[in-house]
Design a protein around this motif. Structure first.
Motif, short mmCIF file in Angstrom:
data_model
loop_
_atom_site.label_atom_id
_atom_site.label_comp_id
_atom_site.label_asym_id
_atom_site.label_seq_id
_atom_site.Cartn_x
_atom_site.Cartn_y
_atom_site.Cartn_z
N VAL A 1 0.63 -0.78 0.32
CA VAL A 1 0.40 -0.21 -0.34
C VAL A 1 1.20 1.52 0.08
N PRO A 2 0.77 1.94 -0.88
CA PRO A 2 1.73 3.59 -0.64
C PRO A 2 1.43 3.76 0.31
N GLN A 3 3.19 4.62 0.78
CA GLN A 3 2.79 4.97 2.05
C GLN A 3 1.96 6.08 2.36
N ASP A 4 1.25 6.97 3.39
CA ASP A 4 0.48 7.69 4.12
C ASP A 4 -0.90 7.80 2.59
N LEU A 5 -1.06 6.66 2.45
CA LEU A 5 -2.11 6.68 1.41
C LEU A 5 -3.37 6.35 2.39
N THR A 6 -3.86 6.93 2.53
CA THR A 6 -5.62 6.23 3.61
C THR A 6 -7.13 6.30 2.63
N ILE A 7 -8.24 5.66 3.57
CA ILE A 7 -9.31 5.97 2.67
C ILE A 7 -10.09 5.83 3.70
N ASP A 8 -11.14 6.33 3.64
CA ASP A 8 -12.06 6.79 4.91
C ASP A 8 -13.35 5.59 4.46
N TYR A 9 -13.50 4.13 5.58
CA TYR A 9 -13.68 3.32 5.97
C TYR A 9 -15.28 3.59 5.79
N GLN A 10 -16.22 4.42 5.36
CA GLN A 10 -17.83 4.43 5.53
C GLN A 10 -17.62 5.22 4.00
N THR A 11 -17.19 5.63 3.31
CA THR A 11 -17.59 6.70 1.77
C THR A 11 -16.38 6.30 1.01
N GLY A 12 -15.02 5.63 1.26
CA GLY A 12 -14.48 5.41 0.09
C GLY A 12 -13.58 5.92 -0.27
N ILE A 13 -13.52 7.07 -0.44
CA ILE A 13 -13.00 8.60 -0.89
C ILE A 13 -10.85 8.65 -0.02
N VAL A 14 -10.28 8.19 -1.00
CA VAL A 14 -8.62 7.86 -0.86
C VAL A 14 -8.18 9.59 -0.68
N ARG A 15 -7.10 9.37 0.05
CA ARG A 15 -6.28 10.10 0.22
C ARG A 15 -5.26 10.19 0.15
N TRP A 16 -4.17 11.04 -0.42
CA TRP A 16 -2.68 10.35 -0.40
C TRP A 16 -1.40 11.75 -0.16
N ARG A 17 -0.93 11.26 0.65
CA ARG A 17 -0.03 12.74 0.90
C ARG A 17 1.03 12.45 -0.13
N THR A 18 1.38 13.24 -0.49
CA THR A 18 2.65 12.67 -2.14
C THR A 18 3.41 14.16 -1.81
N GLY A 19 3.47 14.57 -0.71
CA GLY A 19 4.94 16.45 -0.69
C GLY A 19 3.84 17.35 -1.60
N ILE A 20 4.56 17.97 -1.66
CA ILE A 20 4.75 19.11 -3.14
C ILE A 20 5.88 18.65 -4.19
N ASN A 21 6.22 18.00 -4.22
CA ASN A 21 6.82 17.35 -5.38
C ASN A 21 7.66 16.43 -5.89
N MET A 22 8.08 15.74 -6.42
CA MET A 22 9.16 14.81 -5.93
C MET A 22 10.16 14.75 -5.30
N GLU A 23 10.62 15.82 -5.01
CA GLU A 23 11.59 16.39 -4.35
C GLU A 23 11.42 17.20 -2.61
N THR A 24 10.39 17.87 -3.19
CA THR A 24 9.73 18.40 -1.45
C THR A 24 9.42 17.86 -1.09
N ALA A 25 9.00 17.69 0.52
CA ALA A 25 7.97 17.48 0.90
C ALA A 25 6.92 18.51 1.80
#
Length: 985
Positions: free
Chosen positions: A85-109
């Motif tokens: 499972v991709p790191q920092d990826l979560t799901i709302d168990y009631q709605t199924g909405i997925v949220r993924w925290r990926t940082g600002i870009n591939m070099e910056t948190a």
């Protein structure tokens, strides 16, 4: 159901790892064997190692050389190469909405430390599990045997797109293309495809191939521009991209280039260099003399070596792509998209409510601020018969319209035919099959970024038709509200329509300004003539209203007025509730409440002194008067005569007293400790008139002339200068004429005198003031508007003060006391007198509400009764018929009698009145303009059987003509029905 992220064992092999031989595998030994073969070229040796699935022993036996340029794959990492499972990826168990925290870009948190994440494909498995009765938490649903359905997703995480404008250098045939264009422009300028509106076509993706820049500024393109991974080009901490390229030399004399090694083209491909963006001299070989390497398609950091981001070098100035957004009332530019109540967690959709049988409709507008734009609005799913209309530009944006799109959402009521099974549109609420509650979500996209967190959602509620109504029972209809000059009055108003909680209608409260046959209620005695017509004070308004756009139901508002000088009148104010979605115009709509009317009475209040013990005292004014500065005091009083049974006395209107018992020095002055410091008194004469006098115990008394009438309002003022020169004024300081164009003067009196007596401004040892003001001792009558200044007024100021309605506001200076006797001013007084509302004094501006007769002859001379509010019993009461003024006779605070003046021609004129001969009714301020109609000589009938007239001979003549066979007759005339009080027809 509930939604959960799949465990590692639940993730399938959708995203296996590619090898150089084209095989996709999840096995570490197979993956590393491919690397072994790339490095050694000895396939036989690498193949001799046993393959046993995920064998760590076997996988570790393959030789690895990180510096070998033939190695095109990174070494195996469990966290990268195994399903997860991709790191920092979560799901709302009631709605199924997925949220993924990926940082600002591939070099910056980001600011919370999430990310960065490499770009590329990620596998995600979501498990949809049944929700059983009794399941109350996540753990219970995950740990028990429940039906599960896996849903596999392949997610591509990409860096933010960078682009340059249309003028950037990007003219190679093999540059990176975007969308479906062939010219390198970002933003398809052609109409068609998935989006029927053309894009701007103004931008190009940054990069566009590597270059040599020669010393004479000529640009030589490289021979190859394929971006590949090369571990040998690692340079720790450096952003780089590697481009294999044919090495060339440059002849400065001729400007020609040539290959350094191979005469045969077939061998050129083996002579390769690797370009590094951050190192113009290259990392492994020297750059040709006179050249700098200027760019490539992209770059990648060392620790994210399988990713590429657009190059931002010297050739192009890159801009990052920004997402589009919906235009609402809160955005710039503004738009008409329904605005969500909260667009941060927890998200709250915009709420609308409609009746069953009516069409739901609203417009969505979106805008992309980028220089290039391919913007679109779409939805996440529509229920039956929902339609998202075709896109169009927002033309009101002018030159920015090309960056915009709008679409209209409609949901027409329908039912399903029993015979054909098709959808049939209807406006019948009982047949309407649409769900009572639904949520529809939308997003805007530039075909790269989406407005998906959150989606722009609208909650639609449908209810059975109902009627807007008042929140409170009708018993309050006709209630009377009272207030005073300068004191705010508010009436709470509430209407409602929704029969269920959470469903809100677009309702409002409106003022009703035109009478109807039922409003004001003709059967309610509160609205008898002249209170049967509607009038609002000009300064009134609705305040503290809820925003109608917020769809509050019940809807509350306040109608408020803070009466101004010319608004002391009686008002009949009416209101109604309106459903704004069905409101058509001011003439009628079924979606209205009944009309509710209220009486608003704005009073002037006076103090009545008619008992021996009646008096009032005030303890601050004396402390604010310095003896050397002088002072002034004034009062309006209406003395009664013939009511005293004992010996005659001077009746005190007001006086400054002192409790001091011993003399005391004050510099060059000595306070003798006298009790009465200054007083205004009234003395009745045997002839039924009276005089006013000034008195203090030091200088004695000074009396005015004794021709002032009893039971009539009089203005009395005393001014004392610092040097002791003083004046007593009664009814003004200057002569005034009774009527314009007449020579009769109004009675007034001035009396000059000298006194050194002053109000006592000191306090005793305990801080208790010696001096105080007493009002009404031994006085019989009304008192109003007591004022004190800490300076001597001039005669002009005295004249001006006489009819100045308020001195507690700018620009009046030196006022230390202003008692208007209204309830809000009485806390300053210790009083045993009686507060009487509805009694006006001559400074009050009266209003006219009606007349007993509204029609009369042009010659004038008719005695009419004028009905109104705030009429004062004064010496200068006037009526005005248009431009003509006549004396008036006081009857009551709401009635006076006037004789109509004559006019030259028949006409309508406004009727106004004045309590002081100067300030007349302001018809605009009180919202009522009473008219009197002058006509030529007329026959007036009062409705009785005895009224009317017989014109001699007419009947006999008609009888003769009938006997002769002529039965025809024509008659007519001018008639003016009496528009006065009801019941006089």
């Amino acid at each position: 159901v509930r939604f959960f992220l799949g465990r590692q064992t639940e993730h399938g092999g959708l995203l296996a790892n590619p090898t150089s031989s084209g095989v996709y595998t999840w096995h570490k030994d197979v993956y590393r064997r491919s690397i072994c073969q790339d490095q050694t070229g000895q396939h036989a040796m690498c193949s001799q190692v046993s393959q046993s699935g995920l064998s760590a022993t076997a996988a570790g036996s393959y030789p690895l050389d990180a510096n070998n340029p033939n190695t095109l794959l990174p070494d195996w990492e469990d966290t990268v190469n195994l399903p997860f499972v991709p790191q920092d990826l979560t799901i709302d168990y009631q709605t199924g909405i997925v949220r993924w925290r990926t940082g600002i870009n591939m070099e910056t948190a980001d600011s919370e430390g999430y990310g960065p994440r490499p770009t590329g494909f990620y596998n995600l498995v979501v498990m949809v599990e049944e929700l059983k009765p009794g399941d109350t938490d996540i753990a219970q649903a995950r740990d028990r045997n429940a039906v599960k359905v896996p849903i596999d997703f392949l997610i591509y995480l990409y860096p933010a797109m960078h682009f340059c404008n249309a003028d950037c250098e990007n003219n190679l045939n093999n540059i990176l293309q975007t969308m479906e264009t062939k010219d390198g422009l970002y933003g398809d300028s052609d109409v068609g495809g998935m989006y029927p509106l053309s894009g701007l076509g103004q931008c190009k993706v940054c990069g566009g191939g590597g270059y040599y820049l020669s010393s004479n500024d000529s640009v030589v393109e490289i021979d190859q521009d394929d971006v590949v991974f090369n571990p040998a080009a690692y340079n720790a901490g450096t952003s780089y991209c590697v481009v294999p390229q044919i090495r060339t030399n440059y002849v400065a004399a001729t400007g020609e280039t040539y290959e350094t090694c191979c005469a045969s083209p077939s061998t050129q491909a083996t002579d390769v260099e690797w370009g590094v963006v951050s190192d113009p001299g290259f990392s492994r070989t020297s750059n040709p003399t006179g050249y700098n390497f200027q760019g490539c398609l992209g770059s990648a950091p060392q620790d994210l070596s399988r990713s590429i981001v657009p190059y931002s070098g010297t050739l192009d100035t890159c801009n990052i792509n920004t997402p589009p957004f919906f235009l609402t009332a809160a955005t710039t530019p503004q738009g008409i998209t329904p605005e969500m109540e909260a667009d941060t967690e927890p998200f709250v959709p915009y709420r609308v409510s409609y009746e069953k049988g009516t069409t739901v409709s609203f417009t969505l507008q979106a805008y992309d601020p980028d220089e290039c734009s391919e913007i679109e609005i779409s939805e996440t799913g529509l229920l039956p018969n929902m339609v998202l209309g075709p896109p169009s530009r927002i033309t009101s944006l002018g030159t920015e319209a090309a960056r915009s799109v709008q679409r209209t959402f409609t949901w027409v009521p329908y039912y399903t035919s029993d015979t054909t099974g098709t959808i049939v549109q209807t406006d019948n609420a009982d047949l309407d099959e649409r769900s009572m509650y639904s949520v529809t979500c939308f997003f805007a996209t530039d075909q790269y970024l989406l407005t998906s967190y959150p989606y722009h959602c609208v909650e639609i509620s449908l209810v059975q038709p109902t009627v807007v109504a008042w929140c409170e029972p009708a018993s309050n209809d006709g209630r009377t509200f009272t207030t005073y000059l300068g004191d705010q009055l508010c009436i709470d108003l509430c209407v409602q329509k929704s029969p269920v909680a959470g469903v809100n209608y677009n309702i409002d409260v409106r003022a009703v300004t035109e009478e109807t046959s039922i409003a004001p209620d003709p059967t309610n005695p509160n609205f008898d003539y002249p209170f049967d017509s509607i009038n609002f004070p000009a300064s009134s308004s609705f305040i503290t209203m809820q925003n109608p756009a917020a769809l509050q139901d019940p809807y509350t508002a306040q109608w408020c007025v803070t009466p101004e000088d010319d608004e002391e009148c009686a008002y009949t104010v009416c209101f109604e509730g309106v459903d704004m979605d069905t409101f058509v115009d001011d003439t009628g709509s079924k979606e209205r409440t009944t009309t509710r009317c209220y009486r608003v009475w704005i009073f002037n209040t006076v103090l009545l002194f008619d008992e021996p013990q009646d008096l009032a005292e005030e303890y601050t004014a004396s402390q604010l008067i310095m003896p050397e500065d002088g002072y002034s005091m004034s009062v309006w009083t209406r003395p009664f005569c013939g009511v005293r049974t004992g010996p005659a006395v001077n009746e005190t209107v007001l006086m400054f007293l002192s409790n001091r018992s011993i003399p005391e020095e004050h510099g060059p002055m000595i306070d003798r400790g006298l009790s009465i410091r200054s007083a205004i008194q009234w003395k009745e004469t045997a002839q039924g008139n009276g005089a006013f006098l000034y008195f203090d115990e030091h200088s004695g008394d000074f009396t005015s002339q004794d021709f002032f009438a009893c039971d009539v309002w009089h203005y009395v003022a005393v001014t004392v200068a610092g040097n002791g020169s003083s004046t007593l004024y009664v009814d003004g300081a200057l002569a005034q004429y009774d009527l314009p164009e007449e020579v009769d003067l109004l009675k007034f009196s001035t009396k000059d005198f000298v006194t050194s007596s002053r109000p006592d401004h000191d306090s005793d040892i305990d801080g208790y003031p010696y001096g105080f003001l007493r009002i009404g001792q031994d006085f019989n009558g009304y008192i109003d508007e007591v004022r004190v200044w800490n300076r001597a007024l001039s005669s002009v100021e005295v004249d001006r003060d006489m009819f100045t309605r308020r001195v507690d506001v700018a620009p009046h200076t030196g006022v230390v006391l202003a008692l208007s006797m209204k309830p809000s001013s009485l806390p300053q007084l210790l009083t045993s007198s009686t507060q009487v509302p509805s009694i006006a004094y001559p400074g009050t501006i009266p209003c006219v509400l009606g007349m007993d007769q509204v029609v009369g002859p042009a010659v004038g001379g008719c005695q009419v009764e004028v009905l109104g509010w705030s009429f004062a019993k004064s010496t200068h009461l006037l009526c005005s018929f248009g431009d003509y003024q006549v004396r008036a006779e006081y009857i009551s605070p709401s009635s006076m009698s006037c004789k109509t003046p004559g006019v030259i021609t028949p006409k309508f004129v406004s009727v106004t009145v004045s309590n002081n001969g100067g300030l007349f009714t302001n018809t605009e301020a009180v919202g009522k303009d009473v008219k009197f109609l002058y006509m030529d000589s007329v026959l007036y009938m009062d409705g009785s059987e005895a009224s009317g007239s017989n014109v001699d001979g007419i009947c006999e003549e008609l009888l003769e003509r009938e006997q002769e066979g002529d039965r025809q007759i024509t008659f007519g005339g001018w008639f003016c029905p009496n528009c006065g009080p009801p019941g006089t027809i």
